[in-house]
Motif scaffolding. Structure first.
Motif, mmCIF file in Angstrom:
data_model
loop_
_atom_site.group_PDB
_atom_site.id
_atom_site.type_symbol
_atom_site.label_atom_id
_atom_site.label_comp_id
_atom_site.label_asym_id
_atom_site.label_seq_id
_atom_site.Cartn_x
_atom_site.Cartn_y
_atom_site.Cartn_z
ATOM 1 N N CYS A 147 0.867 -1.171 0.000
ATOM 2 C CA CYS A 147 0.000 0.000 0.000
ATOM 3 C C CYS A 147 0.907 1.226 0.000
ATOM 4 C CB CYS A 147 -0.854 0.033 1.261
ATOM 5 S SG CYS A 147 -1.485 -1.559 1.733
ATOM 6 N N GLU A 148 0.352 2.327 -0.378
ATOM 7 C CA GLU A 148 1.167 3.541 -0.389
ATOM 8 C C GLU A 148 1.022 4.315 0.902
ATOM 9 O OE1 GLU A 148 0.377 5.714 -3.885
ATOM 10 O OE2 GLU A 148 1.008 4.080 -5.196
ATOM 11 N N THR A 149 0.722 3.612 1.924
ATOM 12 C CA THR A 149 0.587 4.267 3.213
ATOM 13 C C THR A 149 1.685 3.785 4.140
ATOM 14 O OG1 THR A 149 -0.854 2.496 3.952
ATOM 15 C CG2 THR A 149 -1.904 4.461 3.048
ATOM 16 N N LYS A 150 1.914 4.561 5.163
ATOM 17 C CA LYS A 150 2.921 4.148 6.132
ATOM 18 C C LYS A 150 2.432 2.877 6.834
ATOM 19 C CE LYS A 150 6.126 6.197 9.190
ATOM 20 N NZ LYS A 150 6.989 7.218 9.374
ATOM 21 N N GLY A 151 3.361 2.022 7.145
ATOM 22 C CA GLY A 151 2.965 0.781 7.796
ATOM 23 C C GLY A 151 2.613 -0.316 6.825
ATOM 24 N N ALA A 152 2.944 -0.094 5.552
ATOM 25 C CA ALA A 152 2.603 -1.089 4.535
ATOM 26 C C ALA A 152 3.312 -2.414 4.782
ATOM 27 C CB ALA A 152 2.952 -0.558 3.148
ATOM 28 N N VAL A 153 4.528 -2.328 5.277
ATOM 29 C CA VAL A 153 5.277 -3.558 5.522
ATOM 30 C C VAL A 153 4.552 -4.438 6.529
ATOM 31 C CG1 VAL A 153 7.357 -4.511 6.556
ATOM 32 C CG2 VAL A 153 7.531 -2.676 4.898
ATOM 33 N N ALA A 154 4.101 -3.826 7.592
ATOM 34 C CA ALA A 154 3.396 -4.602 8.613
ATOM 35 C C ALA A 154 2.129 -5.217 8.041
ATOM 36 C CB ALA A 154 3.053 -3.698 9.802
ATOM 37 N N ALA A 155 1.445 -4.455 7.203
ATOM 38 C CA ALA A 155 0.218 -4.971 6.593
ATOM 39 C C ALA A 155 0.526 -6.136 5.662
ATOM 40 C CB ALA A 155 -0.488 -3.849 5.824
ATOM 41 N N LEU A 156 1.552 -5.971 4.862
ATOM 42 C CA LEU A 156 1.927 -7.046 3.935
ATOM 43 C C LEU A 156 2.354 -8.298 4.688
ATOM 44 C CD1 LEU A 156 3.931 -5.485 0.963
ATOM 45 C CD2 LEU A 156 1.698 -6.589 0.926
ATOM 46 N N ARG A 157 3.082 -8.099 5.743
ATOM 47 C CA ARG A 157 3.514 -9.247 6.541
ATOM 48 C C ARG A 157 2.316 -9.980 7.132
ATOM 49 N NH1 ARG A 157 8.747 -9.857 8.681
ATOM 50 N NH2 ARG A 157 10.274 -8.487 7.741
ATOM 51 N N ARG A 158 1.330 -9.226 7.574
ATOM 52 C CA ARG A 158 0.122 -9.869 8.122
ATOM 53 C C ARG A 158 -0.574 -10.690 7.050
ATOM 54 N NH1 ARG A 158 -0.675 -5.221 11.044
ATOM 55 N NH2 ARG A 158 -1.996 -4.300 9.431
ATOM 56 N N ILE A 159 -0.728 -10.088 5.868
ATOM 57 C CA ILE A 159 -1.400 -10.784 4.771
ATOM 58 C C ILE A 159 -0.615 -12.036 4.384
ATOM 59 C CG2 ILE A 159 -2.060 -10.623 2.334
ATOM 60 C CD1 ILE A 159 -2.429 -7.567 2.865
ATOM 61 N N LEU A 160 0.687 -11.864 4.279
ATOM 62 C CA LEU A 160 1.520 -13.000 3.883
ATOM 63 C C LEU A 160 1.430 -14.122 4.911
ATOM 64 C CD1 LEU A 160 3.538 -13.879 1.652
ATOM 65 C CD2 LEU A 160 5.350 -13.164 3.177
ATOM 66 N N ASN A 161 1.449 -13.770 6.165
ATOM 67 C CA ASN A 161 1.359 -14.803 7.196
ATOM 68 C C ASN A 161 0.020 -15.521 7.163
ATOM 69 O OD1 ASN A 161 3.884 -14.932 8.473
ATOM 70 N ND2 ASN A 161 3.499 -13.011 9.550
ATOM 71 N N GLN A 162 -1.030 -14.799 6.811
ATOM 72 C CA GLN A 162 -2.326 -15.467 6.655
ATOM 73 C C GLN A 162 -2.271 -16.466 5.508
ATOM 74 O OE1 GLN A 162 -5.268 -12.396 6.136
ATOM 75 N NE2 GLN A 162 -5.101 -11.682 8.243
ATOM 76 N N GLU A 163 -1.663 -16.027 4.421
ATOM 77 C CA GLU A 163 -1.532 -16.917 3.264
ATOM 78 C C GLU A 163 -0.718 -18.153 3.637
ATOM 79 O OE1 GLU A 163 -2.310 -16.386 -0.154
ATOM 80 O OE2 GLU A 163 -2.856 -14.279 -0.251
ATOM 81 N N LEU A 164 0.379 -17.923 4.333
ATOM 82 C CA LEU A 164 1.252 -19.036 4.699
ATOM 83 C C LEU A 164 0.542 -20.007 5.639
ATOM 84 C CD1 LEU A 164 4.628 -17.125 5.206
ATOM 85 C CD2 LEU A 164 4.039 -18.697 3.339
ATOM 86 N N ALA A 165 -0.260 -19.481 6.514
ATOM 87 C CA ALA A 165 -0.991 -20.352 7.433
ATOM 88 C C ALA A 165 -1.953 -21.248 6.663
ATOM 89 C CB ALA A 165 -1.749 -19.508 8.463
#
Ligand SMILES: Nc1ncnc2c1ncn2[C@@H]1O[C@H](COP(=O)(O)OP(=O)(O)OP(=O)(O)O)[C@@H](O)[C@H]1O
Length: 213
Positions: A147-165
């Motif tokens: 996302c083009e907002t601050k904190g995008a890394v944390a958001a992406l990591r959350r999404i990725l971890n959901q996918e990985l789970a």
């Protein structure tokens, strides 16, 4: 992630592949990504149901999990495709070596072939990875957009971890999409990537729609 329809549909066709241009990644494995360093890993040791054994005259699909005694391109030529990572032993790679290589290098070697689809968080491409023994492996690379907002890394990591789970839940199932590797972003302008087995047969949803059900 719409893992469910694809997981079932994965059995309809062979799989594998990925890419990235970063070198500052570390390797790892597990059902979820860590919250620290950028990581490149595999969520499972799921079987590579098929790889494409390609030689100068033809392309064949071989079941890597049962293949024994296949003749790889480099066995006679000693040639190595540009862009591949050199291993100490370029002889034909067994299934375990293929998995380990793809887990470690897959996302750095992806050559995109075509788009497979788009989802809420990113897009998916079919990619080809050339192994040191000359074998090409087909896979699906899912890129999660920052996302083009601050904190995008944390958001992406959350999404990725959901996918990985989700992927971890079906790890090892030959009829489910398997996670072959992933990469976590560390900065806001970086992508998160997943390397998946390729379900060329399409989704169950599309099959049902096609059948008028
Ligand atoms: N492993 C795969 N093999 C083949 N095609 C795939 C694979 N993964 C995804 N696709 C294709 O890409 C599309 C987008 O997948 P993606 O996982 O990004 O989103 P989704 O699961 O469809 O939806 P959402 O993002 O809302 O969860 C899928 O609908 C499918 O057509």
């Amino acid at each position: 992630m719409h893992t469910n329809p694809l997981q079932v549909a994965a059995a309809l066709a062979p799989k594998l592949e990925s890419s990235s241009d970063r070198s500052d990644v570390c390797t790892g494995s597990g059902s979820s990504a860590g919250s620290g360093d950028t990581a490149l890993g595999s969520a499972s040791d799921g079987a590579l149901s098929a790889v494409v054994r390609k030689d100068s005259s033809s392309t064949t699909t071989t079941d890597a999990s049962t293949d024994s005694g296949h003749v790889c391109p480099n066995a006679s030529k000693g040639a190595r495709s540009p862009g591949t990572v050199k291993l100490e032993d370029e002889a034909c790679m067994d299934d375990q070596k293929v998995k380990a290589f793809i887990k470690q290098h897959g996302l750095t070697l992806c050559i995109p072939q075509r788009e497979l689809g788009k989802g809420a968080f990113g897009h998916v491409e079919m990619v080809i990875i050339t192994l040191p023994d000359g074998t090409t492996v087909k896979a699906a690379r899912k890129t999660l957009h920052a996302c083009e907002t601050k904190g995008a890394v944390a958001a992406l990591r959350r999404i990725l971890n959901q996918e990985l789970a989700g992927l971890a839940a079906s790890a090892g199932c030959e009829r489910a999409v398997q996670c072959l590797g992933y990469r976590l972003p560390t900065d806001d302008d970086e992508r998160a990537e997943l390397l998946l087995s390729c379900a060329e047969g399409g989704s169950v949803e599309n099959l049902l729609v096609g059948a008028g059900l």
